[in-house]
Design an enzyme around this catalytic site. Structure first.
Site, PDB file in Angstrom:
ATOM      1  N   GLY A 169      54.370  25.219  53.824  1.00 10.86           N
ATOM      2  CA  GLY A 169      54.236  24.156  53.744  1.00 10.86           C
ATOM      3  C   GLY A 169      54.891  23.118  52.290  1.00 10.86           C
ATOM      4  O   GLY A 169      55.602  24.311  51.752  1.00 10.86           O
ATOM      5  N   ARG A 170      54.065  22.581  51.575  1.00 12.59           N
ATOM      6  CA  ARG A 170      54.576  21.454  50.600  1.00 12.59           C
ATOM      7  C   ARG A 170      54.882  22.984  48.993  1.00 12.59           C
ATOM      8  O   ARG A 170      56.088  22.378  48.463  1.00 12.59           O
ATOM      9  CB  ARG A 170      53.949  20.055  49.575  1.00 12.59           C
TER      10      ARG A 170
ATOM     11  N   THR B  55      47.732  31.574  45.891  1.00 10.62           N
ATOM     12  CA  THR B  55      47.034  30.579  44.460  1.00 10.62           C
ATOM     13  C   THR B  55      46.582  29.442  45.386  1.00 10.62           C
ATOM     14  O   THR B  55      46.362  28.363  45.304  1.00 10.62           O
ATOM     15  CB  THR B  55      48.496  29.650  44.187  1.00 10.62           C
TER      16      THR B  55
ATOM     17  N   ARG C 102      43.084  29.731  48.263  1.00  9.75           N
ATOM     18  CA  ARG C 102      42.239  29.516  48.581  1.00  9.75           C
ATOM     19  C   ARG C 102      41.640  30.970  48.184  1.00  9.75           C
ATOM     20  O   ARG C 102      42.175  31.909  49.226  1.00  9.75           O
ATOM     21  CB  ARG C 102      41.450  29.527  49.821  1.00  9.75           C
TER      22      ARG C 102
ATOM     23  N   GLU D 291      33.722  31.179  43.858  1.00 10.73           N
ATOM     24  CA  GLU D 291      34.228  30.448  42.753  1.00 10.73           C
ATOM     25  C   GLU D 291      32.565  29.795  42.475  1.00 10.73           C
ATOM     26  O   GLU D 291      32.393  28.976  43.612  1.00 10.73           O
ATOM     27  CB  GLU D 291      35.837  29.515  43.261  1.00 10.73           C
TER      28      GLU D 291
ATOM     29  N   HIS E  84      41.087  29.168  38.831  1.00 10.74           N
ATOM     30  CA  HIS E  84      41.210  28.149  39.337  1.00 10.74           C
ATOM     31  C   HIS E  84      42.283  26.587  38.880  1.00 10.74           C
ATOM     32  O   HIS E  84      41.794  25.992  38.630  1.00 10.74           O
ATOM     33  CB  HIS E  84      40.313  27.611  40.142  1.00 10.74           C
TER      34      HIS E  84
HETATM   35  C1  GLV Z   1      43.502  23.184  44.270  1.00 11.67           C
HETATM   36  O1  GLV Z   1      42.753  23.611  44.795  1.00 11.67           O
HETATM   37  C2  GLV Z   1      43.295  21.773  45.660  1.00 11.67           C
HETATM   38  O2  GLV Z   1      42.811  22.318  47.345  1.00 11.67           O
HETATM   39  O3  GLV Z   1      43.928  21.097  44.873  1.00 11.67           O
END
Ligand code: GLV
Length: 330
Positions: free
Chosen positions: A166-167, A246, A248, A277, A295
């Protein structure tokens, strides 16, 4: 701020003056927003650490640490919009919101580049064994330059496997060109523009795992993706390869990750997210081959301001009877 009020946790929030409709907003966002960010509304700043209040709020501007399910929505009968200040929205029960006709919005795009930077910070830190090097200096055990000390992975000529293009996944892929890496990706959809732009190749997940020197995860957390990186998937990874997350934490079976690191199957991991978390498994965080962060993927001043402003704009658009800028399509 003149136009706001601060309240304690979990009390019944009503509007005694009846003057302005009230918006529940995460208190943690206050310093990122201009004065009076919700003209015409009363901003009620409540920390995400406090339980969700009940009451006549017309909008809620949320952080990902605030769960929003049936029970919370039950207590917010006047709610017209849930504006999440994050790109992910796995804390929100979309079905429960839809059943009440409440649109949900998120903050994509504005955090893409900063999050991709952080994924690269982790890739570089793990590939070049920075944690072990820092520890050597901190413990005063360095005996001087050695040709075989802390040998890492040469990124130039290696393969980066992007799981979820994705982005953010694509932004991570664009940066790989500068490091001379070959890029492959797995995604439910083909991404022809991405392929053309950087010569990325689409693979199925097992092939990507078998061929990549660095695997970087960029999937949302959904019923289909939760736990996707389990013992089986780690066993498919190229021996000695690196794993970066980075996205989830709950995409990963953290026990299986730890085992793969301990067995030496994986060469290292870079983790910005964890499954429960803010609790983090000590064995992972303290592992010499793991670089772990709390995070902070999108944590630059510019990005966090842009996220807060976009969340507020989305809420205001819906309250004004217009389409939000970045709706979540459930
Ligand atoms: C951070 O984890 C977000 O989803 O913006």
């Amino acid at each position: 701020m003149t136009d706001t009020s601060r309240v304690g946790p979990a009390n019944q929030q009503t509007n005694p003056s009846g003057s302005r409709p009230r918006v529940l907003i995460a208190a943690e966002l206050e310093s990122l927003l201009p004065e009076d960010p919700l003209p015409g509304y009363e901003a009620v700043w409540i920390s995400t650490l406090d339980p969700t209040p009940r009451g006549d709020f017309v909008a809620a501007i949320l952080l990902l640490s605030r769960s929003m399910g049936e029970e919370e929505l039950e207590g917010l009968p006047k709610l017209q919009v849930l504006a999440q200040c994050a790109v992910g929205y796995d804390n929100i029960d979309l079905g429960a919101a839809a059943r009440r006709g409440i649109p949900v919005t998120n903050t994509p795009d504005v955090l893409t580049e900063s999050t991709a930077d952080l994924a690269w910070a982790l890739i570089l830190a793990v590939a070049r064994r920075m944690k072990e090097g820092q520890e050597m200096l901190a413990q005063d055990t360095w005996s001087g330059w050695s040709p075989t000390q802390l040998l890492g992975l040469e990124l130039n000529g290696s393969t980066l496997g992007i799981v979820g293009a994705g982005r953010i996944g694509q932004a991570v892929g664009r940066r790989a060109l500068g490091f001379g890496m070959r890029v492959s990706y797995s995604d439910a959809e083909g991404r022809p523009d991405f392929e053309r732009a950087i010569g990325a190749e689409r693979s199925d997940l097992p092939t990507l795992l078998a061929e990549s020197d660095v695997v970087t995860l960029h999937l949302p957390s959904t019923a289909e993706t939760r736990g996707i990186f389990d013992a089986h998937r780690f066993s498919l990874m190229k021996p000695g390869s690196l794993f970066i997350n980075t996205a989830r934490g709950d995409l990963v079976d953290e026990g299986a990750l730890l085992e793969s690191l301990d067995e030496g199957r994986l060469g290292g991991a870079g983790l910005d997210v964890f499954s429960r978390e803010p609790q983090v498994p000590r064995e992972l965080v303290e592992h010499p081959k793991v670089v772990a962060l709390p995070h902070i993927g999108s944590a630059t001043t510019q990005t966090r301001r842009a996220m807060a402003e976009l969340a507020v704009k989305n809420a205001l658009e819906v309250l004004a009877g217009r389409e939000p800028l970045t709706p979540v399509r459930g």
